[in-house]
Design a protein around this motif. Structure first.
Motif, PDB file in Angstrom:
ATOM      1  N   MET A 170     -60.796   1.311 -29.765  1.00  5.63           N
ATOM      2  CA  MET A 170     -60.422   2.658 -29.568  1.00  5.63           C
ATOM      3  C   MET A 170     -60.174   2.972 -28.051  1.00  5.63           C
ATOM      4  O   MET A 170     -61.365   2.652 -27.416  1.00  5.63           O
ATOM      5  CB  MET A 170     -60.915   3.112 -30.519  1.00  5.63           C
ATOM      6  CG  MET A 170     -60.455   4.848 -31.022  1.00  5.63           C
ATOM      7  SD  MET A 170     -61.957   5.748 -31.179  1.00  5.63           S
ATOM      8  CE  MET A 170     -61.205   4.991 -33.613  1.00  5.63           C
ATOM      9  N   GLY A 171     -58.843   3.433 -27.628  1.00  4.51           N
ATOM     10  CA  GLY A 171     -58.510   3.509 -26.778  1.00  4.51           C
ATOM     11  C   GLY A 171     -58.277   5.373 -26.160  1.00  4.51           C
ATOM     12  O   GLY A 171     -59.255   6.102 -27.390  1.00  4.51           O
ATOM     13  N   ALA A 172     -58.701   5.827 -24.570  1.00  3.77           N
ATOM     14  CA  ALA A 172     -58.737   6.768 -24.335  1.00  3.77           C
ATOM     15  C   ALA A 172     -57.325   7.853 -24.583  1.00  3.77           C
ATOM     16  O   ALA A 172     -57.063   6.974 -24.611  1.00  3.77           O
ATOM     17  CB  ALA A 172     -59.692   6.783 -23.173  1.00  3.77           C
ATOM     18  N   VAL A 173     -58.123   9.358 -24.450  1.00  3.08           N
ATOM     19  CA  VAL A 173     -56.401  10.440 -24.469  1.00  3.08           C
ATOM     20  C   VAL A 173     -56.202  10.401 -22.942  1.00  3.08           C
ATOM     21  O   VAL A 173     -57.450  10.056 -21.989  1.00  3.08           O
ATOM     22  CB  VAL A 173     -57.196  11.417 -24.774  1.00  3.08           C
ATOM     23  CG1 VAL A 173     -56.343  12.473 -24.908  1.00  3.08           C
ATOM     24  CG2 VAL A 173     -57.402  10.934 -26.600  1.00  3.08           C
ATOM     25  N   GLY A 174     -55.098  10.152 -22.670  1.00  5.61           N
ATOM     26  CA  GLY A 174     -55.028  10.236 -21.320  1.00  5.61           C
ATOM     27  C   GLY A 174     -54.328  11.216 -20.981  1.00  5.61           C
ATOM     28  O   GLY A 174     -54.079  12.476 -21.386  1.00  5.61           O
ATOM     29  N   ALA A 177     -50.763  23.452 -21.391  1.00  5.58           N
ATOM     30  CA  ALA A 177     -50.426  23.585 -22.832  1.00  5.58           C
ATOM     31  C   ALA A 177     -50.999  22.115 -22.966  1.00  5.58           C
ATOM     32  O   ALA A 177     -51.269  21.221 -23.884  1.00  5.58           O
ATOM     33  CB  ALA A 177     -48.852  23.806 -23.678  1.00  5.58           C
ATOM     34  N   GLN A 178     -50.337  20.816 -22.276  1.00  9.30           N
ATOM     35  CA  GLN A 178     -50.892  20.004 -22.223  1.00  9.30           C
ATOM     36  C   GLN A 178     -51.769  19.152 -22.483  1.00  9.30           C
ATOM     37  O   GLN A 178     -52.585  18.197 -23.052  1.00  9.30           O
ATOM     38  CB  GLN A 178     -49.551  18.854 -21.496  1.00  9.30           C
ATOM     39  CG  GLN A 178     -48.169  18.504 -21.886  1.00  9.30           C
ATOM     40  CD  GLN A 178     -47.770  18.318 -23.130  1.00  9.30           C
ATOM     41  OE1 GLN A 178     -48.198  16.984 -23.455  1.00  9.30           O
ATOM     42  NE2 GLN A 178     -47.412  18.797 -24.345  1.00  9.30           N
ATOM     43  N   LEU A 179     -52.557  19.950 -21.409  1.00  8.92           N
ATOM     44  CA  LEU A 179     -54.072  19.574 -21.283  1.00  8.92           C
ATOM     45  C   LEU A 179     -55.100  20.314 -22.811  1.00  8.92           C
ATOM     46  O   LEU A 179     -56.099  19.478 -23.057  1.00  8.92           O
ATOM     47  CB  LEU A 179     -54.879  20.716 -19.674  1.00  8.92           C
ATOM     48  CG  LEU A 179     -56.211  20.466 -19.606  1.00  8.92           C
ATOM     49  CD1 LEU A 179     -56.546  18.845 -19.304  1.00  8.92           C
ATOM     50  CD2 LEU A 179     -56.477  20.894 -18.496  1.00  8.92           C
ATOM     51  N   HIS A 180     -53.945  20.709 -22.721  1.00  8.39           N
ATOM     52  CA  HIS A 180     -55.148  21.782 -24.437  1.00  8.39           C
ATOM     53  C   HIS A 180     -55.213  20.941 -25.372  1.00  8.39           C
ATOM     54  O   HIS A 180     -55.923  20.643 -26.181  1.00  8.39           O
ATOM     55  CB  HIS A 180     -54.459  22.648 -24.460  1.00  8.39           C
ATOM     56  CG  HIS A 180     -55.373  24.383 -23.185  1.00  8.39           C
ATOM     57  ND1 HIS A 180     -56.727  24.397 -22.994  1.00  8.39           N
ATOM     58  CD2 HIS A 180     -54.629  24.949 -22.209  1.00  8.39           C
ATOM     59  CE1 HIS A 180     -56.667  25.750 -21.969  1.00  8.39           C
ATOM     60  NE2 HIS A 180     -55.453  25.835 -21.577  1.00  8.39           N
ATOM     61  N   MET A 181     -54.130  20.404 -25.532  1.00  9.44           N
ATOM     62  CA  MET A 181     -53.294  19.758 -26.433  1.00  9.44           C
ATOM     63  C   MET A 181     -54.252  17.910 -27.044  1.00  9.44           C
ATOM     64  O   MET A 181     -54.971  17.627 -26.787  1.00  9.44           O
ATOM     65  CB  MET A 181     -51.960  18.758 -26.547  1.00  9.44           C
ATOM     66  CG  MET A 181     -51.124  20.228 -27.175  1.00  9.44           C
ATOM     67  SD  MET A 181     -49.441  19.843 -26.731  1.00  9.44           S
ATOM     68  CE  MET A 181     -49.324  17.947 -28.024  1.00  9.44           C
ATOM     69  N   ALA A 182     -54.120  17.561 -25.252  1.00 11.15           N
ATOM     70  CA  ALA A 182     -55.082  16.310 -24.090  1.00 11.15           C
ATOM     71  C   ALA A 182     -56.624  16.055 -25.079  1.00 11.15           C
ATOM     72  O   ALA A 182     -57.156  15.691 -25.809  1.00 11.15           O
ATOM     73  CB  ALA A 182     -54.921  16.002 -23.337  1.00 11.15           C
ATOM     74  N   LEU A 183     -57.387  17.346 -24.877  1.00  9.40           N
ATOM     75  CA  LEU A 183     -58.154  18.134 -25.360  1.00  9.40           C
ATOM     76  C   LEU A 183     -59.253  17.639 -26.741  1.00  9.40           C
ATOM     77  O   LEU A 183     -60.413  17.547 -26.969  1.00  9.40           O
ATOM     78  CB  LEU A 183     -59.265  19.378 -24.607  1.00  9.40           C
ATOM     79  CG  LEU A 183     -59.029  19.370 -22.571  1.00  9.40           C
ATOM     80  CD1 LEU A 183     -59.700  20.645 -22.123  1.00  9.40           C
ATOM     81  CD2 LEU A 183     -60.312  18.380 -22.439  1.00  9.40           C
ATOM     82  N   GLY A 184     -58.380  18.153 -27.639  1.00  7.85           N
ATOM     83  CA  GLY A 184     -58.233  18.354 -28.915  1.00  7.85           C
ATOM     84  C   GLY A 184     -57.698  17.095 -29.528  1.00  7.85           C
ATOM     85  O   GLY A 184     -57.743  16.971 -30.504  1.00  7.85           O
ATOM     86  N   ALA A 185     -57.168  15.926 -28.626  1.00 11.22           N
ATOM     87  CA  ALA A 185     -56.366  14.934 -29.482  1.00 11.22           C
ATOM     88  C   ALA A 185     -57.541  13.743 -29.953  1.00 11.22           C
ATOM     89  O   ALA A 185     -58.316  13.848 -28.821  1.00 11.22           O
ATOM     90  CB  ALA A 185     -55.172  14.146 -28.662  1.00 11.22           C
ATOM     91  N   PRO A 186     -57.032  13.461 -30.793  1.00 10.76           N
ATOM     92  CA  PRO A 186     -58.068  11.969 -31.273  1.00 10.76           C
ATOM     93  C   PRO A 186     -57.686  10.478 -30.825  1.00 10.76           C
ATOM     94  O   PRO A 186     -56.381  10.627 -30.242  1.00 10.76           O
ATOM     95  CB  PRO A 186     -57.885  11.511 -32.903  1.00 10.76           C
ATOM     96  CG  PRO A 186     -56.378  12.426 -32.675  1.00 10.76           C
ATOM     97  CD  PRO A 186     -56.254  13.814 -32.031  1.00 10.76           C
ATOM     98  N   SER A 187     -58.441  10.053 -30.186  1.00 13.63           N
ATOM     99  CA  SER A 187     -58.479   8.552 -29.300  1.00 13.63           C
ATOM    100  C   SER A 187     -58.047   7.549 -30.200  1.00 13.63           C
ATOM    101  O   SER A 187     -58.083   7.381 -31.414  1.00 13.63           O
ATOM    102  CB  SER A 187     -59.130   8.380 -28.335  1.00 13.63           C
ATOM    103  OG  SER A 187     -60.497   8.177 -29.218  1.00 13.63           O
ATOM    104  N   GLY A 188     -57.218   6.187 -29.822  1.00 11.26           N
ATOM    105  CA  GLY A 188     -57.141   5.464 -30.468  1.00 11.26           C
ATOM    106  C   GLY A 188     -56.114   5.451 -32.162  1.00 11.26           C
ATOM    107  O   GLY A 188     -55.799   4.737 -32.521  1.00 11.26           O
ATOM    108  N   ARG A 189     -54.660   6.292 -31.423  1.00 12.39           N
ATOM    109  CA  ARG A 189     -53.869   5.871 -32.564  1.00 12.39           C
ATOM    110  C   ARG A 189     -53.232   4.303 -32.268  1.00 12.39           C
ATOM    111  O   ARG A 189     -52.682   4.370 -31.617  1.00 12.39           O
ATOM    112  CB  ARG A 189     -52.988   7.443 -31.491  1.00 12.39           C
ATOM    113  CG  ARG A 189     -53.147   8.393 -31.999  1.00 12.39           C
ATOM    114  CD  ARG A 189     -52.309   9.476 -31.977  1.00 12.39           C
ATOM    115  NE  ARG A 189     -52.810  11.007 -31.739  1.00 12.39           N
ATOM    116  CZ  ARG A 189     -52.240  11.743 -31.487  1.00 12.39           C
ATOM    117  NH1 ARG A 189     -50.578  11.730 -31.267  1.00 12.39           N
ATOM    118  NH2 ARG A 189     -52.621  13.492 -31.510  1.00 12.39           N
TER     119      ARG A 189
END
Length: 56
Positions: free
Chosen positions: A1-5, A44-56
């Motif tokens: 699983m990858g990390a969110v960037g 906005a993009q930081l907040h989305m990244a913090l809530g994003a699941p990793s490994g899409r």
């Protein structure tokens, strides 16, 4: 699983290319990008990244 960037630069004169390339090489997915000063709290993009699941 990858990390969110997350890649950010402060000014329009700067580029996200090097950060995005490093994140891709590290296997980050997804990668969120924005050009906004670090002094702002409404990134906005930081907040989305913090809530994003990793490994899409």
């Amino acid at each position: 699983m990858g990390a969110v960037g997350y890649a950010r630069v402060s000014t329009d004169g700067q580029t996200l290319d090097a950060q995005v390339a490093e994140l891709m090489a590290a296997g980050a997915d997804p990668i969120f990008r924005e050009k906004v000063t670090g002094a702002r709290l409404d990134r906005a993009q930081l907040h989305m990244a913090l809530g994003a699941p990793s490994g899409r």
